[in-house]
Design a protein around this motif. Structure first.
Motif, mmCIF file in Angstrom:
data_model
loop_
_atom_site.group_PDB
_atom_site.id
_atom_site.type_symbol
_atom_site.label_atom_id
_atom_site.label_comp_id
_atom_site.label_asym_id
_atom_site.label_seq_id
_atom_site.Cartn_x
_atom_site.Cartn_y
_atom_site.Cartn_z
ATOM 1 N N ASP A 190 -20.868 20.695 -33.704
ATOM 2 C CA ASP A 190 -19.672 21.020 -34.091
ATOM 3 C C ASP A 190 -20.044 22.586 -34.530
ATOM 4 O O ASP A 190 -20.477 22.908 -35.456
ATOM 5 N N ILE B 66 -17.854 25.164 -34.450
ATOM 6 C CA ILE B 66 -16.769 25.833 -34.838
ATOM 7 C C ILE B 66 -16.964 26.055 -36.550
ATOM 8 O O ILE B 66 -16.605 27.189 -36.983
ATOM 9 N N SER B 67 -17.018 24.647 -37.253
ATOM 10 C CA SER B 67 -17.099 24.953 -38.622
ATOM 11 C C SER B 67 -18.372 25.548 -39.366
ATOM 12 O O SER B 67 -19.450 25.106 -38.819
ATOM 13 N N HIS C 185 -13.046 23.545 -38.727
ATOM 14 C CA HIS C 185 -12.154 22.863 -37.678
ATOM 15 C C HIS C 185 -11.329 21.828 -38.036
ATOM 16 O O HIS C 185 -11.924 20.790 -38.504
ATOM 17 N N GLU D 233 -3.436 21.511 -32.469
ATOM 18 C CA GLU D 233 -4.636 22.212 -32.946
ATOM 19 C C GLU D 233 -4.805 22.930 -34.369
ATOM 20 O O GLU D 233 -3.766 23.643 -34.533
ATOM 21 N N ARG E 85 -6.891 25.117 -37.581
ATOM 22 C CA ARG E 85 -8.313 25.716 -38.007
ATOM 23 C C ARG E 85 -8.009 26.452 -39.270
ATOM 24 O O ARG E 85 -6.869 26.937 -39.464
ATOM 25 N N THR F 293 -14.126 17.508 -34.312
ATOM 26 C CA THR F 293 -14.559 18.423 -33.243
ATOM 27 C C THR F 293 -13.435 18.336 -32.174
ATOM 28 O O THR F 293 -13.065 17.001 -31.617
ATOM 29 N N PRO F 294 -13.200 19.345 -31.521
ATOM 30 C CA PRO F 294 -12.075 19.451 -30.672
ATOM 31 C C PRO F 294 -12.633 18.783 -29.479
ATOM 32 O O PRO F 294 -13.807 18.837 -28.859
ATOM 33 N N ALA G 69 -18.013 17.316 -37.545
ATOM 34 C CA ALA G 69 -16.365 17.417 -36.635
ATOM 35 C C ALA G 69 -15.888 16.290 -36.583
ATOM 36 O O ALA G 69 -14.940 15.937 -36.782
#
Length: 423
Positions: A33, A35-36, A72, A83, A85, A175-176, A200
């Motif tokens: 992950d 993003i985070s 995320h 989605e 964030r 997690t996307p 994530a």
């Protein structure tokens, strides 16, 4: 009694307990992950649609702020078509410390597929006539845990939970997944048993809004652009986030801090740890002691996440504590919402009027991690020292945003800041 005495059950050996709160820990290592993260520079759902520039600035000094957290926040069980964030920003300037608006929170939302239009009343009646009779509930399964033929999954499943975790409401740090393809909604919610061990993956409600004045969803006309990186102060060092569920050990007999004396006039040889603890807490702030004791079980935590859960309060006497703490509520697991619009609830969403619910909080160890080796960075000696003890994020429980597929919308959410106690 400490909150966890009621929240959870200890294991068979009576030494440890696991709660439904997901804890975040800083990590120097790159994990799945990406993003985070704590600190660093923010990234956006859509690089072509950054937030309006007004969201970048401190409301006190009107200067660009630094990123504390980017998370995320996908919640597939609650908002399967969205989605999400989440972001928390803070002004590093000492003059803005302890002032409202020096810490701000944002939520980005983007639809990945459209919702089918609701059927007309006439069509709905005809459809209901054609529907077969609903099967009777399997009382054996619901009461005694027997396995039914069809099986079922709680609609309130916690996306953070694993197969052994306590059932809680959904949690977003998911997690996307690869670009989701439109699929026919399944009548059964998706089980979280197959979630992987990354942060994530572990981190993967609603009454009618009251009559209230709300902000327009999107500002009319063009807004100021998001500032370039050169306009921001030096960012905090970036750390990725690892996570695991909160695990606590049974508390031991408390020790008396240096400088604190207890006048025990009765010579009672049978007095045990309970009496000692009561006497100690009578001289210290009980709420803060519960806060610090709870964090002390996992001292490296920087983040606590439990969507629609209950924030752990730093104090009951500051403005945020007074707002969220309901003295009539004795159940430590009671949810903090805006039911009834009482004074002890989070403010409603300014955009759609819906209730806000707790999603996460940043706790003091995050300050130690972010400020290690950092002094001044051009703002003056130690001007960038943070003085908060708790940052609580409350979000719109409808996840309001643009309804058009692929359009990113930005909402400012509620950041309840509990500042450090003045010495």
């Amino acid at each position: 009694m400490d909150p966890y005495d009621s929240d959870s059950s200890f294991d068979d050996e009576g030494d440890f307990t696991e709660t439904g709160v997901l804890l975040g820990y800083p990590s120097d290592e790159v994990i799945e992950d990406t993003i985070s993260h704590l600190g660093g520079w923010p990234t956006w759902l859509d690089d072509s649609t950054p937030p309006p520039g007004e969201f970048a600035n401190c409301k006190v000094c009107n200067q660009p702020m630094l990123l504390l957290l980017e998370l995320h926040g996908d919640l597939p069980d609650n908002f399967p078509d969205d989605e999400r964030r989440l972001y928390i920003f803070s002004c590093p300037r000492k003059a803005c410390n302890r002032k409202h608006g020096s810490i701000r929170a944002l939520r980005a939302t983007r639809k990945v597929k459209s919702q089918p239009a609701p059927p007309k009343k006439e069509d709905k009646k005809e459809e209901e006539k054609k529907q077969p009779e609903a099967p009777k509930p399997d009382l054996g399964a619901s009461l005694f845990g027997a396995t039914s033929l069809t099986g079922s999954v709680s609609a309130n499943q916690n996306p953070f939970s694993t197969s052994t975790s306590p059932a809680q409401s959904s949690n977003p740090f998911a997690t996307p997944a690869p670009a989701p393809q439109p699929v026919k909604p399944s009548p059964q919610p998706v089980s979280g048993n197959a979630l992987s061990e990354t942060f994530a993956d572990k981190v993967r409600v609603s009454s009618p809004p009251p009559t209230t004045t709300v902000k327009p969803p999107e500002a009319a006309g063009p807004s100021a652009p998001w500032p370039s990186q050169s306009e921001f102060p030096k960012p905090y060092k970036q750390f990725y986030l690892d996570a695991e569920y909160e695990t606590m050990s049974r508390p031991s007999t408390p020790t008396i801090p240096e400088g604190v004396t207890i006048d025990n006039t009765e010579d009672d040889n049978n007095a045990g740890s309970a009496e000692l603890k009561d006497a100690l807490e009578s001289q210290l702030d009980k709420v803060f002691m519960k806060f610090s004791t709870r964090l002390g079980h996992n001292p490296e935590q920087i983040l606590r996440y439990e969507f629609r859960g209950t924030p752990l309060l730093y104090s009951h006497t500051d403005p945020v504590g007074k707002l969220l703490h309901d003295p009539k509520t004795t159940n430590p697991g009671a949810k903090v919402t805006t039911v009834g619009g009482g004074a002890s609830r989070m403010p409603r969403c300014e955009y759609c009027g819906s209730q806000r619910v707790f999603e996460l909080q940043l706790v003091p160890h995050a300050i130690s991690v972010l400020e290690e080796g950092r002094e001044g960075v051009g703002l003056g000696p130690k001007d960038d020292g943070m003085e908060w003890g708790n940052i609580i994020l409350g979000v719109c429980n409808k996840d309001c945003g643009p309804e058009e597929v692929g359009v990113t919308g930005w909402r400012e959410e509620w950041a309840g800041v509990q500042w450090e106690e003045s010495q």
